[in-house]
Design a protein around this motif. Structure first.
Motif, PDB file in Angstrom:
ATOM      1  N   CYS A   3      45.329  38.009  55.526  1.00  0.00           N
ATOM      2  CA  CYS A   3      44.351  38.117  56.203  1.00  0.00           C
ATOM      3  C   CYS A   3      42.954  38.151  55.370  1.00  0.00           C
ATOM      4  O   CYS A   3      43.127  38.975  54.487  1.00  0.00           O
ATOM      5  CB  CYS A   3      44.312  39.186  57.137  1.00  0.00           C
ATOM      6  SG  CYS A   3      42.982  39.321  58.351  1.00  0.00           S
ATOM      7  N   PRO A 241      44.489  34.406  59.039  1.00  0.00           N
ATOM      8  CA  PRO A 241      43.424  34.825  60.054  1.00  0.00           C
ATOM      9  C   PRO A 241      42.168  35.134  59.287  1.00  0.00           C
ATOM     10  O   PRO A 241      42.428  35.701  58.195  1.00  0.00           O
ATOM     11  CB  PRO A 241      44.073  36.046  60.728  1.00  0.00           C
ATOM     12  CG  PRO A 241      45.392  35.739  60.667  1.00  0.00           C
ATOM     13  CD  PRO A 241      45.615  35.101  59.436  1.00  0.00           C
ATOM     14  N   GLN A 353      41.680  30.501  64.076  1.00  0.00           N
ATOM     15  CA  GLN A 353      42.246  31.424  63.250  1.00  0.00           C
ATOM     16  C   GLN A 353      40.927  32.677  63.034  1.00  0.00           C
ATOM     17  O   GLN A 353      41.169  33.480  62.246  1.00  0.00           O
ATOM     18  CB  GLN A 353      42.307  31.052  61.655  1.00  0.00           C
ATOM     19  CG  GLN A 353      41.179  30.262  61.179  1.00  0.00           C
ATOM     20  CD  GLN A 353      41.739  29.590  59.997  1.00  0.00           C
ATOM     21  OE1 GLN A 353      41.387  28.263  60.083  1.00  0.00           O
ATOM     22  NE2 GLN A 353      41.842  30.049  58.725  1.00  0.00           N
ATOM     23  N   LYS A 386      50.484  36.298  65.774  1.00  0.00           N
ATOM     24  CA  LYS A 386      51.041  35.920  64.522  1.00  0.00           C
ATOM     25  C   LYS A 386      52.705  35.799  65.126  1.00  0.00           C
ATOM     26  O   LYS A 386      53.417  35.046  64.938  1.00  0.00           O
ATOM     27  CB  LYS A 386      51.113  36.686  63.469  1.00  0.00           C
ATOM     28  CG  LYS A 386      51.990  36.346  62.382  1.00  0.00           C
ATOM     29  CD  LYS A 386      51.951  37.254  61.067  1.00  0.00           C
ATOM     30  CE  LYS A 386      52.652  36.561  60.016  1.00  0.00           C
ATOM     31  NZ  LYS A 386      52.634  37.548  58.894  1.00  0.00           N
TER      32      LYS A 386
END
Length: 401
Positions: A3, A241, A353, A386
């Motif tokens: 991330c 993301p 995302q 996710k």
């Protein structure tokens, strides 16, 4: 990297820590040369802890939020007190029964306090508009004094607009006490982290799964690919993301115009005396430009060998390229700006995302506890989505068999 988080303020930090504890590898990029966002504090050359972007104190109704902070750093109780300077007199702020005692003769004060208590039975807290519009002329006259001499002047100066164009919600942030209560906030948990907010953020970021890169402006390193609705970092396509906590209009290059903010300038002064004012923060609604003065040896209380430091606060209209007033502090929320922000929100949803979170990205003023709640929500959403993608991927494999 599992991330990427843009912005190392409270919201970005809490998201990073939450995901890191769940096993995610997190990278945070921050355009400033320091962590903590507007919570950033530091010890100046005289050893006084000062807050660069204005006074902060933690307050909340939720014990779980206090306990969350205490996982990382000890806290100490801190009940912030304000004064307001009106007609040559320092008065408690929020207004309370002591204010009435200072403004009225003894008999008038006793009568007004009695009538307020009877008009609002069982209520210790009311809004200035409740008092201003009350049918009892004695009560409404008191409300008129508060409104005309403090609320109207301070609010119009702070927001740079006539009072009629400002949401009445602004007034409700500062209550009126029907008691001698003097703390500025009325929440059961009020505290500051020992050693300051930067120390708190440092400890929250201290995790092997978190990497922080400072002096990384998202406008220079992030690219939105509108054709495929993907995100590139330094021209490399990201698959993970991306949490963006900066200004939403900047992310989309002001496609629908700029979102307005109010900004601040701070004039700092070290004074060769133990104390300058009787409270950590004093408001000056009747002065031309100044809104308030903060004395940092009182926030938290600290000794500085006969010195103290003050910061004079002057509000400005935000201009991103101006020499001062170029930090966006307070979103100016009205029907027009909400409509414009909604367009940026819709654009953001085109990037699967991308997650917007925080005061600037959400175009919403957050207290610190609200920022933490928002961060928890976003971290949970990222994890759930996710898990859903993994589930759909695995089901796809099963159907192929």
């Amino acid at each position: 990297m599992d991330c990427l988080i843009v912005g190392c303020g409270l919201c970005g930090t809490v998201i990073a820590r939450t995901l890191a504890e769940a096993g995610w590898k997190i990278t945070i990029i921050e355009k400033r040369p320091h962590i903590g966002g507007n919570l950033y504090d530091f010890f100046n050359e005289d050893g006084i802890l000062v807050q660069k972007y204005g006074p902060h104190s933690f307050f909340t109704d939720r014990s779980d939020i206090k306990e969350y902070i205490e996982q990382f750093i000890p806290v100490e109780a801190s009940y912030l007190e304000y004064l307001t300077y009106i007609n040559g007199q320092y008065l408690p702020m929020p207004f309370n029964f002591k204010t009435i005692d200072l403004l009225y003769s003894h008999d008038q004060a006793q009568l007004l306090k009695k009538q307020l208590t009877e008009a609002f039975p069982g209520q210790e807290i009311v809004s200035v508009t409740d008092i201003l519009h009350h049918s009892n002329p004695i009560i409404s006259q008191y409300g008129r004094f508060m409104y005309e001499n403090e609320y109207r002047l301070y609010t119009a100066k702070q927001w740079g607009r006539p009072i009629e164009g400002i949401s009445t919600d602004v007034f409700h942030r500062v209550p009126v006490y029907l008691s001698y209560r003097k703390e500025y906030q009325r929440h059961p948990y009020q505290f500051i982290p020992q050693g300051g907010f930067t120390s708190m953020i440092e400890k929250m970021l201290c995790h092997p799964n978190i990497k922080v890169l400072l002096n990384q402006d998202a406008e220079n390193v992030l690219t939105l690919d509108a054709s495929e609705h993907g995100i590139l970092w330094n021209q490399k396509k990201l698959k993970c993301p991306v949490v963006y906590t900066g200004a939403a209009d900047a992310l989309f290059h002001y496609q629908y115009g700029e979102l307005p903010y109010r900004s601040l300038e701070f004039l700092w002064k070290t004074v060769q005396k133990e104390s300058v004012q009787d409270a950590p923060v004093v408001a000056y609604p009747q002065l031309d430009k100044i809104t308030r003065v903060t004395e940092y040896t009182k926030l938290p209380p600290q000794a500085a060998n006969g010195k103290t430091v003050i910061a004079v606060e002057i509000p400005f209209e935000y201009e991103r390229n101006a020499p001062c007033g170029n930090e966006p502090y307070y979103p100016i929320v009205n029907a027009q700006t909400q409509e414009r922000y909604a367009k940026y929100q819709a654009l953001a949803k085109e990037y699967p995302q991308l997650y917007l979170a925080g005061r600037l990205a959400d175009y919403t003023y957050y207290n610190m506890d609200h920022a933490i709640i928002r961060a928890w929500s976003i971290a949970s959403k990222i994890q759930q989505e996710k898990d859903l993608k993994n589930y759909e991927k695995n089901c796809g494999r099963c159907s192929d068999l």
